[in-house]
Design a protein around this motif. Structure first.
Motif, PDB file in Angstrom:
ATOM      1  N   ALA A   1      -6.967   2.468  -6.008  1.00 48.54           N
ATOM      2  CA  ALA A   1      -7.456   1.585  -4.948  1.00 48.54           C
ATOM      3  C   ALA A   1      -7.563   0.151  -5.456  1.00 48.54           C
ATOM      4  O   ALA A   1      -7.170  -0.803  -4.767  1.00 48.54           O
ATOM      5  N   GLU A   2      -8.084  -0.001  -6.665  1.00 46.67           N
ATOM      6  CA  GLU A   2      -8.220  -1.334  -7.252  1.00 46.67           C
ATOM      7  C   GLU A   2      -6.854  -1.950  -7.530  1.00 46.67           C
ATOM      8  O   GLU A   2      -6.655  -3.160  -7.342  1.00 46.67           O
ATOM      9  N   ALA A   3      -5.907  -1.130  -7.966  1.00 42.39           N
ATOM     10  CA  ALA A   3      -4.559  -1.625  -8.246  1.00 42.39           C
ATOM     11  C   ALA A   3      -3.905  -2.152  -6.968  1.00 42.39           C
ATOM     12  O   ALA A   3      -3.270  -3.214  -6.963  1.00 42.39           O
ATOM     13  N   LYS A   4      -4.047  -1.414  -5.882  1.00 44.06           N
ATOM     14  CA  LYS A   4      -3.465  -1.845  -4.612  1.00 44.06           C
ATOM     15  C   LYS A   4      -4.040  -3.186  -4.172  1.00 44.06           C
ATOM     16  O   LYS A   4      -3.300  -4.091  -3.757  1.00 44.06           O
ATOM     17  N   VAL A   5      -5.352  -3.322  -4.260  1.00 43.06           N
ATOM     18  CA  VAL A   5      -6.000  -4.570  -3.861  1.00 43.06           C
ATOM     19  C   VAL A   5      -5.516  -5.723  -4.728  1.00 43.06           C
ATOM     20  O   VAL A   5      -5.190  -6.811  -4.226  1.00 43.06           O
TER      21      VAL A   5
ATOM     22  N   ASP B   1       0.836  -1.209   0.000  1.00 42.97           N
ATOM     23  CA  ASP B   1       0.000   0.000   0.000  1.00 42.97           C
ATOM     24  C   ASP B   1       0.870   1.258   0.000  1.00 42.97           C
ATOM     25  O   ASP B   1       0.650   2.195  -0.775  1.00 42.97           O
ATOM     26  N   ALA B   2       1.865   1.271   0.878  1.00 41.24           N
ATOM     27  CA  ALA B   2       2.725   2.450   1.014  1.00 41.24           C
ATOM     28  C   ALA B   2       3.562   2.679  -0.235  1.00 41.24           C
ATOM     29  O   ALA B   2       3.691   3.809  -0.715  1.00 41.24           O
ATOM     30  N   LYS B   3       4.136   1.611  -0.784  1.00 42.06           N
ATOM     31  CA  LYS B   3       4.980   1.760  -1.972  1.00 42.06           C
ATOM     32  C   LYS B   3       4.156   2.183  -3.185  1.00 42.06           C
ATOM     33  O   LYS B   3       4.633   2.959  -4.028  1.00 42.06           O
TER      34      LYS B   3
ATOM     35  N   ASN C   1      -4.595   3.271 -20.300  1.00 43.71           N
ATOM     36  CA  ASN C   1      -5.811   3.656 -19.578  1.00 43.71           C
ATOM     37  C   ASN C   1      -6.557   4.726 -20.380  1.00 43.71           C
ATOM     38  O   ASN C   1      -7.074   5.689 -19.818  1.00 43.71           O
ATOM     39  N   ASN C   2      -6.586   4.548 -21.692  1.00 44.05           N
ATOM     40  CA  ASN C   2      -7.279   5.473 -22.603  1.00 44.05           C
ATOM     41  C   ASN C   2      -6.730   6.897 -22.522  1.00 44.05           C
ATOM     42  O   ASN C   2      -7.477   7.875 -22.663  1.00 44.05           O
ATOM     43  N   GLY C   3      -5.403   6.980 -22.263  1.00 45.73           N
ATOM     44  CA  GLY C   3      -4.768   8.288 -22.244  1.00 45.73           C
ATOM     45  C   GLY C   3      -5.069   9.120 -21.016  1.00 45.73           C
ATOM     46  O   GLY C   3      -4.802  10.324 -20.998  1.00 45.73           O
ATOM     47  N   LYS C   4      -5.581   8.472 -19.970  1.00 44.63           N
ATOM     48  CA  LYS C   4      -5.955   9.207 -18.758  1.00 44.63           C
ATOM     49  C   LYS C   4      -5.160   8.701 -17.554  1.00 44.63           C
ATOM     50  O   LYS C   4      -4.892   7.498 -17.449  1.00 44.63           O
ATOM     51  N   PRO C   5      -4.796   9.607 -16.631  1.00 43.84           N
ATOM     52  CA  PRO C   5      -4.140   9.165 -15.395  1.00 43.84           C
ATOM     53  C   PRO C   5      -5.075   8.263 -14.601  1.00 43.84           C
ATOM     54  O   PRO C   5      -6.299   8.364 -14.723  1.00 43.84           O
ATOM     55  N   LEU C   6      -4.513   7.381 -13.806  1.00 44.24           N
ATOM     56  CA  LEU C   6      -5.345   6.524 -12.965  1.00 44.24           C
ATOM     57  C   LEU C   6      -6.129   7.381 -11.975  1.00 44.24           C
ATOM     58  O   LEU C   6      -5.587   8.307 -11.376  1.00 44.24           O
ATOM     59  N   SER C   7      -7.379   7.066 -11.803  1.00 46.00           N
ATOM     60  CA  SER C   7      -8.230   7.787 -10.857  1.00 46.00           C
ATOM     61  C   SER C   7      -8.012   7.226  -9.452  1.00 46.00           C
ATOM     62  O   SER C   7      -7.312   6.219  -9.264  1.00 46.00           O
ATOM     63  N   ASP C   8      -8.625   7.852  -8.463  1.00 40.41           N
ATOM     64  CA  ASP C   8      -8.545   7.344  -7.094  1.00 40.41           C
ATOM     65  C   ASP C   8      -9.058   5.904  -7.041  1.00 40.41           C
ATOM     66  O   ASP C   8      -8.483   5.047  -6.363  1.00 40.41           O
TER      67      ASP C   8
END
Length: 217
Positions: free
Chosen positions: A193-197, A97-99, A182-189
């Motif tokens: 969260a989904e990536a961390k999980v 999570d921290a990294k 990601n369709n040219g967009k930064p990852l959203s919040d």
């Protein structure tokens, strides 16, 4: 202004200038590398006279080493939970999570580190041989303790650390690639969260550990 307030004000100015310089240097070194960066370019990005840079950091190398040290200190702080955690689910989970959050908030610093190492660490080799080695040996001992206690599968602690670094820092070092996919967009919040999980579940399950909050049944 009362005389007693002047030293405090001077200290505030110094801290603010150093912050501006280090943020600018992190960005320039990430984009141009150590060889391509110049003190003048860093001064321009920071919005300060070049003389100010040399006042706080006499050489480009001293500034570069401070940038590298800063990102490493942020990583060290992320691992604090590692040592005190009761087991790998809590320790490695919190570390991931921290990294991941560091990759989100300090992408330039991670890129500076990656570029330096890929060029065989011409400036910070001593840092790798001493500070990083000692830190790695300490974390390997913690992982081995969890293995000996039967809390996780018997894997090689060193390679687990390499996998953790590679996975979490990928989100900073290859941020442009991720954004493109990601369709040219930064990852959203929500994306973060989904990536961390996902990363926690994949790595923890791969070493025989149930992620915190997951039902074992």
């Amino acid at each position: 202004m009362p005389i007693a307030q002047r030293p405090a004000r001077k200290k505030d100015i110094r801290q603010e200038n150093e912050k501006l310089i280090l943020e600018a240097a992190e960005k320039v070194f990430a984009e141009a590398g150590f060889g391509g960066a110049t003190m003048q370019l860093i001064a321009d990005v920071a919005g300060l006279p070049k003389a100010n840079l040399h006042y706080y950091f006499p050489t480009k190398e001293s500034l570069y080493r401070q940038v590298v040290q800063n990102i490493f200190q942020v990583w060290l702080q992320a691992a604090d939970i590692f040592d005190a955690a009761p087991g790998p689910a809590e320790g490695i989970g919190a570390y991931i999570d921290a990294k991941m959050e560091i990759s989100r908030r300090h992408p330039a610093g991670s890129k500076v580190w990656a570029s330096e190492v890929m060029h065989r660490a011409p400036v910070i080799q001593d840092y790798l041989e001493n500070t990083l080695k000692d830190w790695t040996d300490g974390r390997m001992a913690v992982i081995q303790r969890w293995i000996d206690a039967g809390l996780m599968d018997p894997i090689n602690p060193r390679h687990l650390l390499y996998m953790l670094w590679a996975t979490t820092q990928h989100y900073a070092d290859f941020g442009h690639q991720i954004e493109t996919l990601n369709n040219g967009k930064p990852l959203s919040d929500k994306d973060w969260a989904e990536a961390k999980v996902s990363v926690k579940e994949i790595i923890l399950k791969g070493i025989g550990v149930v992620p915190v909050g997951k039902n074992t049944g």
